[in-house]
Design a protein around this motif. Structure first.
Motif: not given
Ligand code: PHE
Length: 460
Positions: A24-25, A238, A232-233, A240, A329-330, A235, A111, A326, A27-30, A107
Motif C-alpha cells: 500500500s505504501a 484516510m 500520502f506516501t 487504508a 488499499s485505497l 498511506s 491515481y 496501493s 506506489g506511485l507516491g514513491n 485519490i
C-alpha cells in the motif's frame, strides 16, 4: 463492542500484513510523485523536511492507525464509531472515517489515471519506441500522449478494472503472494537504474540536488507539500492502514511492523530520486517538469542503454504492480463500509465503488489535454498550477485531507483513547518505549501539523 475478528477476513501472519501494508505504501507516491515534487520544490531542503515528517509525524501516526484498526476490527467509519463509544466519547468521531473514505475516493480517481500512464509506457517500452530517441523526442512523445484523452481514458478504465478484480476477491492470497516477489524486484531494478545513472556523469549533481539543503528555496508551501507527502506516501490519514490493521493478528508487534513499512517506503523513494535526478541533469532536463518527470527521464535512459527494452519493460511492469497494490488499499475502506452498512456482497460493493470512482476519474483524464474544455490554471499559495481538476484533487487530498485526518487520528489515540487501551495494543515487551510514542502522538505530531496549517492560512 468491537468484534474479535474482522468479518472481512484476516492476514495469515504478521508478514502478510507487513507485505500488504508495504504494498500500500510503496506506489506511485514513491516513484512518480516524490521525484517530481522534489524537483518542483528545489531539492535537498524539501527532502530533509520530508524525512523529518516521516520520522516525527508519519511513524507515530501509523502506529496509532494500526492500533485503532486492530482494536475496532471494522471499516474505518464503524471502527471510529465503536472505539469512540468504548472510550466514553461522542460517536461523531465516525466522521473522521467518513472523511477518510472520501479522501480514498478522490485519490483513487486520479491515481488510476496516472497508473494508466504507466500501462501505456509499459507497452511503449516493450515495443522499443524509446530506442535511440533524443531527450526532446521523448518529451514530444509524452506531450502527444497526454494530449489524447482516448488513450488516457482507455488505460484508466483498464486499471480500475484490475483494481476491482482483486478487491472483489478479497485481499488475502493474491496480493500477499504478488507483493513478496515484486517489491524486492523493484528495489533491484532501481539499483540497476542507479548504476546506469552513475555512469551518465551527472551523478554527483543529482546527489547534491537531493541531499544538499538550500533553505533559501524552502517556502511554507513546500513544507506543506513535504508534510502532505509524508502522509500520502505512507498511506496515512484516510483509513487504508487502519483497515489493513483490522486484519492483523493480536500477537503482532505494531512498533516493529511500522518500522519495517516506513523504512521500506523511504528507501524506495530515495532510490527513485537517486535514479532520476542524475538523468535529469545529464540531459539538461528541468527538475521542475511536473507530473511528467519520470515519464521523460526514464524512457530516455532506457532508450540509450544496452538491454533498455528489457529493463524498461520490466520497470514499468513493476510501477504498475506498485500502483496496483496501493490502489487496492485505497478502495478497501470504501468496500468494507458498503459491506457492513449497506449489506452488499463484497463483489457488488467493489463494483459499485469502482464504477463511481472511474466516472469521477474522467475529470482527471480531461485535466491534461491542452485543448480540453476543463483544463485551467490557478494559483495555490503562490504557486501556479496548470492541470485543473487533477491539481485540485491532489492538493485537496494530499495537502489537506490526509494531514487533517492524521491530525485527528493522533488526537484520538493520544487524548481520547485511554492510556490502558493503547498500551494494551502497543506494549509488546519488544523493547519499544510506550511513553515516547505517547508523547509523540499526543504532542509532537499534532503540534507540527498545526504549525504548518496555521502558517499556510496566514494565521501565524
Ligand atoms: N501510499 C501510496 C503511494 O505512495 C498512495 C496511497 C495513499 C495509498 C493513501 C493508500 C492511501 O503511492
Amino acid at each position: 463492542m468491537a468484534p474479535k475478528e474482522s468479518i472481512h477476513g484476516s492476514w495469515s501472519s504478521r508478514w502478510a500484513f507487513v507485505l500488504a501494508a508495504t504494498g500500500s505504501a510503496v506506489g506511485l507516491g514513491n516513484i512518480w510523485k516524490f521525484p517530481y515534487i522534489t524537483g518542483e520544490n528545489g531539492g535537498g531542503a524539501f527532502v530533509l523536511v520530508y524525512l523529518f515528517c516521516i520520522a516525527l509525524i508519519g511513524v507515530p501516526i501509523m502506529m496509532a492507525e494500526i492500533l485503532i484498526g486492530r482494536r475496532g476490527r471494522q471499516s474505518p467509519i464503524n471502527t471510529m464509531h465503536t472505539l469512540a463509544i468504548e472510550s466514553g466519547h461522542k460517536p461523531a468521531w465516525m466522521y473522521l472515517g467518513v472523511m477518510g473514505v472520501l479522501a480514498g475516493f478522490f485519490i483513487l480517481s486520479y491515481y488510476s489515471v496516472i497508473a494508466g500512464w504507466s500501462l501505456e509506457y509499459l507497452i511503449k517500452a516493450a515495443s522499443g519506441v524509446f530506442t535511440g530517441q533524443t531527450a526532446s523526442g521523448i518529451e514530444t512523445l509524452f506531450g502527444d500522449f497526454i494530449n489524447d484523452p482516448k488513450y488516457l481514458l482507455l488505460w484508466h478504465t483498464i486499471f480500475m478494472m484490475m483494481t476491482y478484480l482483486v478487491v472483489a476477491r478479497g485481499v488475502k492470497s493474491g496480493i500477499e503472494k504478488a507483493v513478496k516477489i515484486l517489491m524486492p524486484a523493484l528495489v533491484v531494478l532501481l539499483l540497476v537504474l542507479i548504476g546506469y545513472a552513475i555512469n551518465t556523469g551527472s551523478f554527483s549533481q543529482g546527489v547534491s540536488f537531493l541531499f544538499n539543503p538550500d533553505f533559501s528555496k524552502l517556502t511554507w508551501g513546500a513544507v506543506l507539500t513535504a508534510m502532505g507527502h509524508a502522509f500520502f506516501t505512507l498511506s496515512l490519514g484516510m483509513g487504508a492502514i487502519m483497515v489493513y490493521g483490522s486484519y492483523l493478528p493480536k500477537s503482532a508487534s505494531i512498533a516493529k511492523t511500522t518500522f519495517m513499512i516506513a523504512s521500506a517506503d523511504t528507501i524506495v523513494a530515495l532510490l527513485a530520486g537517486l535514479a532520476i535526478f542524475p538523468l535529469v541533469f545529464a540531459n539538461a532536463l528541468s527538475p521542475g517538469a511536473g507530473p511528467g518527470l519520470i515519464f521523460i527521464t526514464l524512457p530516455h535512459a532506457f532508450g540509450q542503454m544496452d538491454g533498455g527494452v528489457f529493463f524498461g519493460t520490466l520497470f514499468f511492469v513493476l510501477i504498475v504492480f506498485a500502483a496496483w497494490t496501493s490502489a487496492i488499499s485505497l478502495l478497501e475502506p470504501v468496500v468494507t463500509w458498503l459491506v457492513e452498512n449497506r449489506g452488499m456482497r463484497r463483489a457488488t460493493a467493489a463494483l459499485t465503488s469502482s464504477i463511481t470512482i472511474w466516472l469521477f476519474g474522467i475529470l482527471t483524464v480531461f485535466s491534461f489535454p491542452s485543448d480540453s474544455p476543463i483544463k485551467f490554471e490557478f494559483s495555490f499559495i503562490g504557486e501556479t498550477k496548470t492541470n485543473g481538476v487533477f491539481d485540485i484533487l491532489d492538493i485537496l487530498t494530499a495537502n489537506i485531507m490526509l494531514p487533517l485526518g492524521g491530525f485527528f487520528i493522533a488526537i484520538f489515540a493520544g487524548w481520547f483513547m485511554s492510556r490502558d487501551a493503547t498500551r494494551d495494543e502497543l506494549d509488546m515487551g519488544d523493547g519499544f518505549d510506550f511513553n515516547a510514542w505517547r508523547f509523540l502522538v499526543k504532542w509532537v505530531a499534532p503540534t507540527l501539523v498545526l504549525i504548518v496549517f496555521l502558517n499556510i492560512f496566514g494565521i501565524i
